[in-house]
Write an enzyme that holds these catalytic residues in place. Structure first.
Site, mmCIF file in Angstrom:
data_model
loop_
_atom_site.group_PDB
_atom_site.id
_atom_site.type_symbol
_atom_site.label_atom_id
_atom_site.label_comp_id
_atom_site.label_asym_id
_atom_site.label_seq_id
_atom_site.Cartn_x
_atom_site.Cartn_y
_atom_site.Cartn_z
ATOM 1 C CE LYS A 106 -4.291 -1.838 1.892
ATOM 2 N NZ LYS A 106 -5.251 -1.848 2.988
ATOM 3 C CE LYS A 149 -6.448 -8.691 -2.003
ATOM 4 N NZ LYS A 149 -6.116 -8.525 -0.622
ATOM 5 C CE LYS A 186 -14.514 -3.844 0.392
ATOM 6 N NZ LYS A 186 -14.141 -3.583 1.796
HETATM 7 P P1 AMP Z 1 -11.244 -5.828 3.315
HETATM 8 O O1 AMP Z 1 -12.201 -5.572 2.203
HETATM 9 O O2 AMP Z 1 -9.821 -5.567 2.900
HETATM 10 O O3 AMP Z 1 -11.625 -5.193 4.602
HETATM 11 O O4 AMP Z 1 -11.288 -7.421 3.543
HETATM 12 C C1 AMP Z 1 -12.283 -8.081 4.291
HETATM 13 C C2 AMP Z 1 -11.983 -9.570 4.339
HETATM 14 O O5 AMP Z 1 -12.076 -10.171 3.034
HETATM 15 C C3 AMP Z 1 -10.572 -9.896 4.841
HETATM 16 O O6 AMP Z 1 -10.653 -10.977 5.743
HETATM 17 C C4 AMP Z 1 -9.804 -10.286 3.600
HETATM 18 O O7 AMP Z 1 -8.782 -11.203 3.864
HETATM 19 C C5 AMP Z 1 -10.893 -10.919 2.722
HETATM 20 N N1 AMP Z 1 -10.599 -10.760 1.267
HETATM 21 C C6 AMP Z 1 -10.493 -9.579 0.598
HETATM 22 N N2 AMP Z 1 -10.256 -9.774 -0.725
HETATM 23 C C7 AMP Z 1 -10.216 -11.121 -0.923
HETATM 24 C C8 AMP Z 1 -10.013 -11.972 -2.097
HETATM 25 N N3 AMP Z 1 -9.869 -11.472 -3.316
HETATM 26 N N4 AMP Z 1 -10.030 -13.314 -1.913
HETATM 27 C C9 AMP Z 1 -10.220 -13.840 -0.666
HETATM 28 N N5 AMP Z 1 -10.424 -13.104 0.465
HETATM 29 C C10 AMP Z 1 -10.431 -11.758 0.357
#
Ligand code: AMP
Ligand code: TRP
Length: 325
Positions: free
Chosen positions: A111, A191, A194
């Site tokens: 990041k 990956k 968002k």
């Molecule tokens: P965040 O949107 O970064 O707050 O992520 C929320 C949860 O979703 C966290 O536990 C991440 O590890 C999981 N996560 C986010 N993107 C992915 C992805 N592409 N594949 C699997 N898990 C994900």
């Protein structure tokens, strides 16, 4: 068992979030664990956020959590900044955190490369706040995606350090992963995330779902319908593996590798299967979003419950550290 996890309100949660983490949030609630789920808005501002978007995403993220099956009567669902103990405890933990350890965090490295100016201190110390989130509730289990593993290791390290330096009051929380390690984005490389604009939201409508799938990358060597494809390197097939039945998978493998079906037919089947999963979630989400006041009340109730536990632990910590005189 006590369960704690968080999600950042930085836009619509997507299929990666759902399959990588949120599905387990629902399973754990159904198994009657004591679950705390936080909308991590203080984590979100480690990267610049627009105020209106942050407000909107906070409500949308809550509505998504309620729509996938989390029940605010059963699980404690709250907004991180509504519970001041998180940042108060994070300060104490930051005084136990080696800077070198923080600089080694993969997410920080990734990041900080993306930010135009020098990375801010919050981005570096973000995993300390995450450790505070978890430890304040003395959680045993943390359901997250694989990309959070390093942050959980730091949480365990900080629990140990606190226990050794002050007093042994913390358990070392275990990480719980789903079977889905990583959902790849529609670009077929990165990956699903968002920010990368390669995602399918959990509440994607039928029109945009089809637009996204119909233009998604497939096996690049298959140019014409008569070319034989290789499902093993096709991004659409990797999505099929997450959403389709064994029978559908066999249909895709046989049809694609013998050039009997085209990419569009294969994508139509995937569309149908994803849409079946999303439709009921989308319908509940639309209902929740019609009533933002109800969302706010649920979140404030959640914060009240969270504050009670968090404040109790913080009182204990303040005493142990020597802040009570
Ligand atoms: P965040 O949107 O970064 O707050 O992520 C929320 C949860 O979703 C966290 O536990 C991440 O590890 C999981 N996560 C986010 N993107 C992915 C992805 N592409 N594949 C699997 N898990 C994900
Ligand atoms: N850092 C997590 C993410 O980006 C979100 C999060 C914040 C979290 N606090 C947490 C996850 C506590 C687990 C436990 O996805």
């Amino acid at each position: 068992m006590r369960v704690f996890s968080g999600i950042q309100p930085t836009g619509m949660a997507h299929l990666g979030n759902y399959l990588g983490a949120l599905k387990n949030w629902v399973n754990l609630q159904q198994e009657e664990h004591e679950c705390f789920y936080s909308i991590a808005n203080q984590h979100a501002i480690t990267l610049p956020q627009d105020r209106e978007n942050l407000r909107k995403s906070t409500l949308q993220t809550a509505a998504i959590l309620f729509s996938i099956g989390l029940n605010p009567e059963k699980s404690t669902i709250f907004v991180q900044s509504d519970v001041p103990a998180h940042t108060q405890f994070a300060w104490i933990l930051s005084c136990l955190s080696p800077i070198g350890e923080m600089e080694r965090m993969i997410q920080f490295k990734e990041k900080s490369k993306k930010t135009r100016h020098m990375a801010n201190l919050g981005l570096l110390s973000y995993p300390v706040l995450q450790a505070a989130d978890i430890l304040l509730y003395k959680a045993n289990l943390v359901p997250v995606g694989k990309d959070q593993e390093q942050h959980l290791e730091l949480t365990r390290l900080l629990a140990k350090k606190f226990n050794n330096f002050y007093k042994p009051i913390f358990v070392e929380p275990k990480t719980l992963h789903t079977k889905t390690i990583k959902v790849v984005g529609l670009d077929g490389t990165a990956k699903m995330s968002k920010s990368a604009k390669n995602h399918i939201s959990i509440v994607e409508n039928e029109k945009t779902l089809w637009e996204k799938l119909s233009t998604a990358v497939t096996d690049p060597a298959r140019i014409k319908k008569t070319d034989k494809g290789n499902p093993q390197i096709c991004n659409i097939y990797s999505l099929h593996k997450l959403f389709s039945t064994q029978q559908d998978l066999e249909w895709v493998v046989a049809g694609c590798s013998n050039a009997k079906i085209g990419c569009i037919e294969c994508k139509k089947k995937l569309f149908k299967n994803i849409n079946e999963l999303l439709k009921p979630i989308r319908e509940k989400y639309v209902e929740w979003m019609k009533n933002p006041e109800k969302i706010k009340i649920s979140l404030k109730n959640g914060a009240q419950k969270a504050n009670k536990i968090a404040q109790q632990t913080l009182d204990e910590i303040y005493d142990i550290v020597g802040f009570k005189y």
